[in-house]
Design an enzyme around this catalytic site. Structure first.
Site, short mmCIF file in Angstrom:
data_model
loop_
_atom_site.label_atom_id
_atom_site.label_comp_id
_atom_site.label_asym_id
_atom_site.label_seq_id
_atom_site.Cartn_x
_atom_site.Cartn_y
_atom_site.Cartn_z
N ILE A 200 5.10 1.32 -69.41
CA ILE A 200 4.07 2.35 -69.32
C ILE A 200 4.62 3.70 -69.74
O ILE A 200 5.82 3.96 -69.69
CB ILE A 200 3.49 2.43 -67.89
CG1 ILE A 200 4.58 2.84 -66.88
CG2 ILE A 200 2.81 1.14 -67.50
CD1 ILE A 200 4.02 3.17 -65.52
N HIS A 201 3.72 4.57 -70.16
CA HIS A 201 4.06 5.91 -70.66
C HIS A 201 4.25 6.85 -69.46
O HIS A 201 3.34 7.57 -69.05
CB HIS A 201 2.93 6.40 -71.56
CG HIS A 201 3.17 7.71 -72.21
ND1 HIS A 201 3.79 7.85 -73.44
CD2 HIS A 201 2.88 8.97 -71.81
CE1 HIS A 201 3.85 9.13 -73.77
NE2 HIS A 201 3.29 9.83 -72.79
N HIS A 202 5.45 6.81 -68.88
CA HIS A 202 5.73 7.60 -67.68
C HIS A 202 7.22 7.89 -67.64
O HIS A 202 8.05 6.98 -67.55
CB HIS A 202 5.29 6.81 -66.44
CG HIS A 202 5.36 7.59 -65.17
ND1 HIS A 202 6.52 7.68 -64.42
CD2 HIS A 202 4.41 8.30 -64.49
CE1 HIS A 202 6.29 8.41 -63.34
NE2 HIS A 202 5.02 8.80 -63.37
#
Length: 278
Positions: A200-202
């Site tokens: 995920i984009h985190h």
């Protein structure tokens, strides 16, 4: 000591009025939302009078979100109508009908029905669509509760009648999709089940924990060393919810910020929905 102070600008009352009106138009949804909640919390007539005198109730909206709270305010006012605290005509009926039309549209029985992906998920916008899904289902669950409190009350839509149990079933179906009952068999809540997104984009999830490696990571280093690394995130952001595209597809990559970025605006409404379904 005397200071020779000169204001940095000349105050022009006419400009102030123009700017104030522009600001009011920009945050009209916030003002309605705030007044509705403050009346509910305090019972002070001041807030009710404000709601009854506004010229713009928002109309039927296409989304309910952090950036557009009109529908939330409309639903709060609708409860006042249901409870007999305000008239069922005039501006109060306008608030109620507009809020109900949004819910009817989510149930595909309104004036501007919400689109769905082939797999059945509400489809609003390409960027972080899940935030609109959870906020819509939150309003639907809230209104189902309001109607249930009135006994046999149902929602009268242009396309037919919807009962509280109908709304509950629709809400449950959307949540089930997010948690794995979808064409990909993928849970879009990170950490839920055995098959969920790994990249995920985190930033905090994609960089190794300081407990494992205390070496400082610069901003640029975070990109060079971790962001572009084709491997599962070293930290599992349990509970983070991501999104699919309009065709039920999900690209599990950190560069996929449109659908792979979790946010609090997704989880906030979802907490209420899950509490309703529990």
């Amino acid at each position: 000591m005397r200071l020779n102070y000169k204001p940095p600008y000349h105050f022009n009352p006419s400009n102030f009025v123009i700017n104030h009106l522009a600001l009011r138009l920009y945050i009209q949804d916030e003002l309605l939302w705030g007044a509705a909640w403050l009346y509910r919390a305090t019972g002070l007539k001041t807030y009710l009078d404000y709601l009854g005198q506004v010229g713009d109730t928002g109309g039927v909206r296409s989304t309910f979100s952090w950036d557009d709270k009109f529908t939330g305010a409309q639903v709060l006012v609708a409860k006042l109508v249901l409870d007999g605290k305000v008239d069922s005509s005039g501006i109060w009926a306008q608030f109620k009908s507009q809020g109900e039309d949004y819910i009817c549209s989510c149930a595909e029985k309104g004036s501007r029905n919400v689109a769905k992906t082939p797999g059945g998920l509400f489809w609003f916008l390409p960027d972080n669509n899940s935030q609109y899904v959870t906020s819509a289902t939150f309003l639907m669950s809230v209104y189902a509760k309001y109607l249930s409190e009135k006994g046999s009350a149902s929602l009268q839509c242009n396309g037919g009648t919807i009962s509280p149990s109908d709304l509950q079933s629709l809400v449950a179906a959307q949540v089930d999709y997010l948690l794995g009952s979808n064409p990909k068999g993928l849970s879009y809540m990170v950490g839920y089940g055995t098959n969920f997104p790994q990249q995920i984009h985190h930033r905090a999830a994609s960089i190794v924990s300081i407990k494992q490696d205390p070496t400082p990571v610069s901003c640029k280093g975070g990109f060079d060393q971790w962001f572009n690394k084709n491997a599962p995130n070293p930290n599992v952001l349990e509970g983070g919810v991501v999104s699919v595209d309009g065709s039920d597809n999900y690209n599990d990559g950190r560069n996929n910020y449109q659908t792979a970025e979790p946010s609090t605006v997704v989880n906030g409404p979802l907490v209420g929905v899950l509490a309703y379904l529990a």
